[in-house]
Design a protein around this motif. Structure first.
Motif, mmCIF file in Angstrom:
data_model
loop_
_atom_site.group_PDB
_atom_site.id
_atom_site.type_symbol
_atom_site.label_atom_id
_atom_site.label_comp_id
_atom_site.label_asym_id
_atom_site.label_seq_id
_atom_site.Cartn_x
_atom_site.Cartn_y
_atom_site.Cartn_z
ATOM 1 N N ALA A 79 52.779 43.760 32.854
ATOM 2 C CA ALA A 79 51.334 44.001 32.797
ATOM 3 C C ALA A 79 50.724 43.845 34.174
ATOM 4 O O ALA A 79 50.980 42.859 34.869
ATOM 5 N N GLN A 80 49.909 44.822 34.574
ATOM 6 C CA GLN A 80 49.191 44.778 35.844
ATOM 7 C C GLN A 80 47.703 44.639 35.523
ATOM 8 O O GLN A 80 47.126 45.486 34.853
ATOM 9 N N LEU A 81 47.077 43.576 36.019
ATOM 10 C CA LEU A 81 45.715 43.215 35.638
ATOM 11 C C LEU A 81 44.748 43.482 36.770
ATOM 12 O O LEU A 81 44.889 42.932 37.866
ATOM 13 N N GLU A 104 58.380 35.933 28.029
ATOM 14 C CA GLU A 104 57.094 36.006 28.716
ATOM 15 C C GLU A 104 56.962 37.345 29.416
ATOM 16 O O GLU A 104 57.884 37.781 30.109
ATOM 17 N N ILE A 105 55.818 37.992 29.266
ATOM 18 C CA ILE A 105 55.605 39.253 29.967
ATOM 19 C C ILE A 105 55.380 38.984 31.457
ATOM 20 O O ILE A 105 54.582 38.113 31.823
ATOM 21 N N PRO A 106 56.083 39.679 32.329
ATOM 22 C CA PRO A 106 55.795 39.538 33.764
ATOM 23 C C PRO A 106 54.409 40.103 34.066
ATOM 24 O O PRO A 106 54.001 41.126 33.505
ATOM 25 N N VAL A 107 53.685 39.440 34.963
ATOM 26 C CA VAL A 107 52.310 39.826 35.269
ATOM 27 C C VAL A 107 52.147 40.116 36.758
ATOM 28 O O VAL A 107 52.591 39.336 37.610
ATOM 29 N N VAL A 108 51.504 41.248 37.041
ATOM 30 C CA VAL A 108 51.078 41.591 38.393
ATOM 31 C C VAL A 108 49.562 41.429 38.416
ATOM 32 O O VAL A 108 48.852 42.123 37.692
ATOM 33 N N ASN A 109 49.069 40.519 39.227
ATOM 34 C CA ASN A 109 47.623 40.286 39.289
ATOM 35 C C ASN A 109 47.037 40.963 40.518
ATOM 36 O O ASN A 109 47.525 40.796 41.635
ATOM 37 N N ALA A 110 45.987 41.755 40.312
ATOM 38 C CA ALA A 110 45.377 42.505 41.413
ATOM 39 C C ALA A 110 44.341 41.679 42.154
ATOM 40 O O ALA A 110 43.544 40.954 41.550
ATOM 41 N N ILE A 111 44.346 41.801 43.459
ATOM 42 C CA ILE A 111 43.328 41.199 44.307
ATOM 43 C C ILE A 111 42.705 42.325 45.129
ATOM 44 O O ILE A 111 43.395 42.987 45.913
ATOM 45 N N GLU A 112 41.424 42.560 44.890
ATOM 46 C CA GLU A 112 40.734 43.633 45.594
ATOM 47 C C GLU A 112 40.256 43.138 46.958
ATOM 48 O O GLU A 112 39.650 42.082 47.073
ATOM 49 N N ILE A 113 40.538 43.929 47.977
ATOM 50 C CA ILE A 113 40.171 43.576 49.346
ATOM 51 C C ILE A 113 39.048 44.506 49.806
ATOM 52 O O ILE A 113 39.207 45.728 49.779
ATOM 53 N N ASN A 114 37.927 43.932 50.195
ATOM 54 C CA ASN A 114 36.864 44.754 50.778
ATOM 55 C C ASN A 114 36.225 44.000 51.934
ATOM 56 O O ASN A 114 36.273 42.774 52.014
ATOM 57 N N ALA A 115 35.616 44.743 52.819
ATOM 58 C CA ALA A 115 35.126 44.182 54.079
ATOM 59 C C ALA A 115 33.962 43.219 53.887
ATOM 60 O O ALA A 115 33.617 42.471 54.806
ATOM 61 N N LEU A 137 47.725 43.973 46.219
ATOM 62 C CA LEU A 137 46.561 44.049 47.109
ATOM 63 C C LEU A 137 46.075 45.486 47.119
ATOM 64 O O LEU A 137 46.835 46.415 47.408
ATOM 65 N N ASP A 138 44.799 45.669 46.796
ATOM 66 C CA ASP A 138 44.252 47.012 46.644
ATOM 67 C C ASP A 138 42.820 47.019 47.154
ATOM 68 O O ASP A 138 42.190 45.974 47.297
ATOM 69 N N SER A 139 42.297 48.214 47.390
ATOM 70 C CA SER A 139 40.916 48.339 47.849
ATOM 71 C C SER A 139 39.951 48.512 46.697
ATOM 72 O O SER A 139 38.739 48.549 46.896
#
Length: 214
Positions: A79-81, A104-115, A137-139
């Motif tokens: 799961a990607q959150l 247990e389901i593997p988890v990818v947690n998103a962290i949004e990067i903005n200026a 890491l995503d925009s």
């Protein structure tokens, strides 16, 4: 060895491309998006996918039951959150999946990067002990744009985690991104599309570039 994830898969033809070019992961988007798939669509597509490719479900503030049901049926394996899910959500999701499936389901947690937020390095460090297995890491949610890579201290302890790098990656900047971040995986979607659909020529090109780092 850098791994590859191609996100936003939604047609049988996309599965054929995946099976041919062998990314390590593919993504099914269950959040609102032009690439959104239904439960039944994802079941059909996942059934066409080679067993050595990991199907990932991409969610935004989704009810845990849907995620666990998809995991239980084998439609997704991760799961990607991308929403407001916090550490408690991640722990509860893992506990619920363990209770219902024995794993247990593997988890990818998103962290949004903005200026606008310049304190990322402190925030990233705070995630170091998270129950999440990976971070991306995503925009932004499918923005297709790169974030300012200089905002991130690559020597941060956070980067001992397994990092997926996303946000505007394409054939022109993917080599620079890999050399700068040394990520666990890169995640691409719109850059391997033409007119909103996955393009075999573009997938082939990006896979061939990334092979130099595998």
């Amino acid at each position: 060895m850098v791994k590859i994830k191609i996100c936003g898969m939604r047609r049988p033809e996309d599965m054929e491309m995946a099976n041919k070019y062998k990314p390590d992961y593919i993504g099914f988007v269950f959040a609102e998006s032009p690439r959104k798939v239904s439960y039944d669509q994802a079941r059909e597509l996942s059934g066409l996918l080679s067993e050595d490719i990991v199907p990932v479900g991409v969610f935004v503030n989704e009810h845990m039951k849907l995620i666990v049901d998809l995991f239980k049926e084998g439609i997704i394996e991760m799961a990607q959150l991308h929403g407001d899910e916090d550490e408690n959500y991640i722990k509860n999701l893992k506990a619920k999946s363990l209770e219902e499936t024995g794993s247990e389901i593997p988890v990818v947690n998103a962290i949004e990067i903005n200026a606008e937020d310049t304190d990322y390095n402190k925030r990233l460090f705070e995630w170091s002990d998270s129950a999440a297995d990976y971070f991306i890491l995503d925009s932004g949610k499918g923005s297709g744009k790169t974030f300012d890579w200089d905002l991130i201290d690559k020597d941060n302890e956070f980067f001992k985690n397994s990092i997926f790098l996303a946000g505007g990656l394409n054939s022109e900047n993917i080599s620079s991104a890999i050399e700068e971040f040394n990520p666990f995986a890169v995640d691409l979607s719109s850059s391997v599309e033409t007119n909103g659909f996955k393009d075999e020529k573009k997938i082939k090109e990006i896979v061939e570039i990334i092979e130099n780092y595998r």
